[in-house]
Design an enzyme around this catalytic site. Structure first.
Site, PDB file in Angstrom:
ATOM      1  CG  HIS A   1      -0.268   0.058   2.539  1.00 27.31           C
ATOM      2  ND1 HIS A   1       0.203   1.220   3.096  1.00 27.31           N
ATOM      3  CD2 HIS A   1       0.009  -0.934   3.433  1.00 27.31           C
ATOM      4  CE1 HIS A   1       0.733   0.966   4.280  1.00 27.31           C
ATOM      5  NE2 HIS A   1       0.630  -0.347   4.511  1.00 27.31           N
TER       6      HIS A   1
ATOM      7  CB  CYS B   1       1.558  -3.605   5.376  1.00 29.40           C
ATOM      8  SG  CYS B   1      -0.054  -4.294   5.829  1.00 29.40           S
TER       9      CYS B   1
END
Length: 262
Positions: free
Chosen positions: A222, A238
């Site tokens: 992301h 992440c």
């Protein structure tokens, strides 16, 4: 004869009294009187008492007051050189150059930190076994490669998991979202109960401009509203990219793309 004896006794007693009085005067004169010079104004009694028997006496014993002289309070503090800051002395020793540099870095707005050029998007040589369209994430070196073929790959800088949150394996992109909303998972809320339970997508959202979800896991590739963290161990697992880079990658890969994390 009897009349002369009383007179002689009286004379003897008078002599003894006079001698005792003279001795008392001599004894009192042996104590050195307090001398007040004409040009030296007399000090009030409370000042003399405090100076001779109070703090002045203690400082006389343990300080640098010359013996034989009165403790002078106005001489206890000598004028000090001006060290800046309105004449106030710096109480701490000067920092070493490296420590000063670290302090300056702490005072700088992290948003103003420049990205290391090696984390800019660039075309690099690739001689691995992965086929074109595969994403390879090099966790130790904080790079994401998009294999292009012909021995080339696009390389982006990324932020990866903090110690204890790094991982490796093979996933596929299961979903893609633009300006995704964010719902912190229960595991993260247990560690950070101060986090919001839900946040709409936007420039303040920590998932940034784009998100690519990895299989059924909680991990995503992301964007980020903290681009200065690229190249560091910063996330809970992440893969974090600059917004401009994640937008570029988002347009190049589709759902089902292979992601190899090493």
């Amino acid at each position: 004869m009897s009349g002369k004896i009383p007179f002689a006794l009286l004379a003897s007693v008078s002599c003894l009294c006079f001698a005792s009085e003279a001795a008392a005067i001599d004894a009192s004169s042996s104590t050195e009187p307090t001398v007040i010079y004409a040009r030296q104004p007399a000090q009030p009694a409370p000042v003399r008492t405090a100076s001779n028997m109070g703090g002045g006496f203690i400082e006389f014993l343990f300080g640098d007051t010359p013996q034989g002289g009165r403790y002078q309070r106005e001489q206890a503090y000598q004028p000090q050189p001006d060290y800046g800051y309105g004449g106030r002395r710096m109480l701490l020793p000067p920092m070493d150059p490296q420590q000063s540099m670290r302090r300056e870095e702490e005072l700088v707005d992290p948003a103003q930190h420049r990205l290391d050029p090696k984390y800019e998007k660039q075309v690099v040589e690739y001689h691995g076994k992965e086929s074109p369209g595969t994403i390879v994430i090099d966790t130790p070196n904080k790079f994401l490669f998009l294999v292009q073929g012909d021995g080339k790959a696009l390389r982006y800088g990324v932020g990866v998991g903090r110690p204890g949150f790094t991982w490796s394996g093979v996933k596929t992109i299961s979903a893609k979202k633009e300006w995704p909303a964010w719902t912190p998972p229960p595991e993260m809320l247990a560690r950070r109960p101060d986090l919001p339970r839900y946040m709409e997508g936007g420039s303040d959202n920590p998932l940034g401009a784009r998100a690519m979800y990895l299989g059924s896991s909680l991990y995503r590739i992301h964007g980020s509203n903290e681009p200065w963290t690229i190249g560091t161990n910063v996330s809970s697992g992440c893969i974090r990219m600059r917004n401009e880079d994640v937008i570029d990658l988002y347009g190049r890969v589709g759902v089902g793309a292979r992601v190899v994390v090493i």
